[in-house]
Design a protein around this motif. Sequence first.
Motif, mmCIF file in Angstrom:
data_model
loop_
_atom_site.group_PDB
_atom_site.id
_atom_site.type_symbol
_atom_site.label_atom_id
_atom_site.label_comp_id
_atom_site.label_asym_id
_atom_site.label_seq_id
_atom_site.Cartn_x
_atom_site.Cartn_y
_atom_site.Cartn_z
ATOM 1 N N GLY A 165 26.018 -43.836 31.726
ATOM 2 C CA GLY A 165 27.502 -42.932 32.182
ATOM 3 C C GLY A 165 27.891 -42.886 32.917
ATOM 4 N N LEU A 166 26.935 -43.408 34.310
ATOM 5 C CA LEU A 166 27.602 -43.198 35.817
ATOM 6 C C LEU A 166 27.563 -44.969 35.419
ATOM 7 C CD1 LEU A 166 24.938 -41.537 38.057
ATOM 8 C CD2 LEU A 166 27.360 -40.431 36.847
ATOM 9 N N GLY A 167 27.266 -45.584 35.203
ATOM 10 C CA GLY A 167 27.223 -47.341 35.302
ATOM 11 C C GLY A 167 28.834 -47.924 34.581
ATOM 12 N N SER A 168 28.790 -47.324 33.399
ATOM 13 C CA SER A 168 29.712 -47.085 33.621
ATOM 14 C C SER A 168 31.320 -47.136 33.937
ATOM 15 C CB SER A 168 30.251 -46.442 32.126
ATOM 16 O OG SER A 168 30.838 -44.427 32.429
ATOM 17 N N PHE A 169 31.339 -46.744 35.173
ATOM 18 C CA PHE A 169 32.562 -46.991 35.680
ATOM 19 C C PHE A 169 32.105 -48.019 36.732
ATOM 20 C CE2 PHE A 169 32.164 -42.230 35.241
ATOM 21 C CZ PHE A 169 33.435 -42.020 35.791
ATOM 22 N N TYR A 170 31.376 -48.733 36.909
ATOM 23 C CA TYR A 170 31.618 -50.006 36.969
ATOM 24 C C TYR A 170 33.517 -50.951 36.547
ATOM 25 C CZ TYR A 170 29.859 -54.617 39.548
ATOM 26 O OH TYR A 170 30.002 -55.285 40.066
ATOM 27 N N SER A 172 35.560 -49.281 35.333
ATOM 28 C CA SER A 172 36.710 -48.812 35.316
ATOM 29 C C SER A 172 38.508 -48.963 35.972
ATOM 30 C CB SER A 172 36.740 -46.882 36.101
ATOM 31 O OG SER A 172 35.926 -47.518 37.420
ATOM 32 N N ASN A 173 37.946 -50.120 36.735
ATOM 33 C CA ASN A 173 39.104 -50.552 37.898
ATOM 34 C C ASN A 173 39.531 -51.806 36.554
ATOM 35 O OD1 ASN A 173 40.043 -48.302 39.761
ATOM 36 N ND2 ASN A 173 38.437 -49.572 40.958
ATOM 37 N N ARG A 174 38.970 -52.089 35.430
ATOM 38 C CA ARG A 174 39.081 -52.779 34.936
ATOM 39 C C ARG A 174 40.260 -52.786 33.426
ATOM 40 N NH1 ARG A 174 34.091 -56.199 33.721
ATOM 41 N NH2 ARG A 174 33.874 -56.503 35.782
ATOM 42 N N GLU A 175 41.171 -53.115 33.098
ATOM 43 C CA GLU A 175 41.838 -53.280 32.259
ATOM 44 C C GLU A 175 40.996 -53.603 30.924
ATOM 45 O OE1 GLU A 175 45.018 -51.907 31.722
ATOM 46 O OE2 GLU A 175 46.189 -52.093 34.299
ATOM 47 N N GLY A 176 41.734 -52.544 29.916
ATOM 48 C CA GLY A 176 40.913 -53.066 28.681
ATOM 49 C C GLY A 176 39.420 -51.767 28.569
ATOM 50 N N SER A 177 38.953 -51.927 29.730
ATOM 51 C CA SER A 177 37.331 -51.237 29.186
ATOM 52 C C SER A 177 37.746 -49.962 29.128
ATOM 53 C CB SER A 177 36.761 -50.850 30.836
ATOM 54 O OG SER A 177 37.530 -50.121 31.741
ATOM 55 N N ASN A 179 36.039 -47.386 29.481
ATOM 56 C CA ASN A 179 36.796 -46.261 30.857
ATOM 57 C C ASN A 179 37.605 -45.302 31.749
ATOM 58 O OD1 ASN A 179 33.487 -44.185 31.003
ATOM 59 N ND2 ASN A 179 33.261 -45.196 33.133
ATOM 60 N N HIS A 180 38.918 -47.425 31.532
ATOM 61 C CA HIS A 180 39.581 -47.362 32.220
ATOM 62 C C HIS A 180 40.371 -46.152 30.896
ATOM 63 C CE1 HIS A 180 43.272 -49.528 33.496
ATOM 64 N NE2 HIS A 180 43.374 -48.880 33.951
ATOM 65 N N ALA A 181 39.624 -46.567 29.736
ATOM 66 C CA ALA A 181 41.482 -46.292 28.880
ATOM 67 C C ALA A 181 41.231 -44.871 29.512
ATOM 68 C CB ALA A 181 40.937 -46.413 27.312
ATOM 69 N N ILE A 182 39.804 -44.105 29.039
ATOM 70 C CA ILE A 182 39.732 -42.631 29.397
ATOM 71 C C ILE A 182 40.444 -42.377 29.860
ATOM 72 C CG2 ILE A 182 37.807 -41.383 29.237
ATOM 73 C CD1 ILE A 182 37.705 -41.510 26.248
ATOM 74 N N LEU A 183 40.448 -42.535 31.723
ATOM 75 C CA LEU A 183 40.839 -42.522 32.744
ATOM 76 C C LEU A 183 42.504 -42.376 32.724
ATOM 77 C CD1 LEU A 183 38.015 -43.997 35.409
ATOM 78 C CD2 LEU A 183 38.062 -41.521 34.502
ATOM 79 N N ASN A 184 42.640 -42.698 32.264
ATOM 80 C CA ASN A 184 44.385 -43.035 32.356
ATOM 81 C C ASN A 184 44.370 -42.028 31.133
ATOM 82 O OD1 ASN A 184 44.623 -45.320 33.268
ATOM 83 N ND2 ASN A 184 44.673 -47.062 32.259
ATOM 84 N N LYS A 185 44.288 -42.054 29.834
ATOM 85 C CA LYS A 185 44.477 -40.676 28.941
ATOM 86 C C LYS A 185 44.445 -39.403 29.948
ATOM 87 C CE LYS A 185 45.357 -39.894 24.508
ATOM 88 N NZ LYS A 185 46.712 -40.141 24.003
ATOM 89 N N ALA A 186 43.089 -39.206 30.587
ATOM 90 C CA ALA A 186 43.119 -37.911 31.103
ATOM 91 C C ALA A 186 44.473 -37.203 31.971
ATOM 92 C CB ALA A 186 41.654 -37.766 31.888
ATOM 93 N N GLY A 187 44.419 -38.366 32.503
ATOM 94 C CA GLY A 187 45.555 -38.569 34.103
ATOM 95 C C GLY A 187 45.595 -39.140 34.844
#
Length: 625
Positions: A165-170, A172-177, A179-187
Amino acid sequence: MQRKRIAYLGQGLFTILSAFLMGYLLDYAQLTSISYSAQMVFKDNFAVYLVTVVVLLIVYWGLYGLTNHFFVSTTIFYIFFGIYGLADHLKVQYRSEPILPSDLMFLGNIRELLSMIKLGLIVWVVAIILVLVALCFVLEKQYSKNFLHFKPIPRVLLVLLMVLGLGSFYTSNREGSFNHAILNKAGYSDFAANINWSANSNGPLLTFLSNMHIDVMDKPVNYSKTTMQRIVTKYRNEADEINQNRPNNNLRKQTLIFILSESFSDPSRVPNIKMNQEVIPNIKKIKQDNTSGLMMSSSYGGGTANIEYMTLTGLAYNQFSKSLNSPFTQLVIKQKHPLNIANSFKTTAAIHPYYGNFYDRDTVYQKFGMQTFRNINTSGKLGLHYTATADGGQYISDDSAYKEALWQINQKKGGQFINLVTMQNHMPYTTNYAGNQFKATGKGAGKNLQQVANFAKGLSMTDETTQNFLDEIDKISKPITIVWYGDHLPGIYDGNKMSQYNVQQHTTDYFVYSNRYALEHNYGTKKLSDATKVTDPNGFIPLALRQMKQQVTPYYALLTQVEEDVPAMARNSVGGNESLYVNNSEKQVSTNKLNKKQKRIIHDYRLVQYDLTAGKGYSRNIINK
């Protein structure tokens, strides 16, 4: 059995409530306002807050799986995130930015970090930790048998979930990942220009995790081998034109000294602060008679090594990716032969009267080609010769630092490069110097007026010893040029809003001084006035070479154009613009107000910076020759 089920249910509810509570407390530590925190958490960014809660819950249960003891994992959870929240609060208070992954390097210097924090706060933290540990011990002994204990496989799964879970944030700034999709969806709001805005909006924990991956710099448009060859040719021609009016062609014959004066900045220039008397009369006179002005700092209250990086390399901090928060620790230590001013000298030395591993300076200076580095960790032939403190202060004095520099100068008959970083005026400003004649008034410092007075006394001592140092430099029969500058303002002006006084609270003092011998033998200049009123640390190399009447390479021809034709630049700490451009009238200039020539120079500058740091290095072996 019924009793255990109730206990298990209570455990589950407690962990969920703890995650919600800690998520809010972390936001409060960042924002320091109950009402503002409540608005951000429960109204403006509730979905993002829920993501933080989920992360905290995963960590909580991961700790539970790791220890298999509820009270132990609970104690670790609260102590760890309590300390994290406090550290974030202190960093925001002193530096206007959250805790970031690059700050983890300081864990190797924990004793030195604690010396910069008020003793009373440390005592309170230690006392609370001891109480929590004692309470954990009592509860664990009394009630542990009634609480849930996992078998090996569930324990492994919980720990694995935490790590993944923590490692997936590595990414999170990459388009298409994912975590990136989840964070974008959350705002999740990624304020590219301002890391503190990101933390204010998203909370410090998600901001920390989302910055684990480092992008050194975005690739500029038209970057290619052909483009870089064209730029080298362009600035080789520019260098030829500059060199027609520069009589000196061997920098190694001269001595160049960069002196970073820790936190030096005239308090009388700070809005809403009034001192009862002049604090730095000598340095004001030095500035009046010699090349001088104001320096735009990319930092407030800290970030010394970032300013030092710009000074030594000529590269601009604001042009790097926002995720690169410490070029020394995140970039230089990974490079083989980073281009810097020390490359131009046969003899090089670094002096810092503090711990040498702060910001990995011991490694960084080796990468830069510094032949010696004297600090309080070194001994024997590399040990410091002068270690006296300043009138009861906790750090080695500027007087001692200057004596160390004079000793180094006298070790070499010919020229050399010396990089001196002082420590005397470093935070905390709690030392009540004996016979302190200074008093501060005004709302600009909030409750820190006594700290401003203490800081002013330190500046006064620096003022006197700097004049004495220059007097000694003038007695030496070889050409010496000094670039002397403050790195940032101290983080004690709590009464001023950065959004209102952004430029004023990011301008420090600098001067460039050529000794008597240099002036008499055409190796120096008394006072330059063109493009000197406001500059930046990445402009110090070309400014020094102009002062020394020294011919330039294509790289330094580029830096000369940037220093002379482009407004001073810094990484912005407020507002939506990533770069803070300031003209010679000390006024902020928006990017769209730059003319075509300035935009062209900045684009060339970005291309070269990218090529030397994140790109293919097409120009590395030819641009500085």
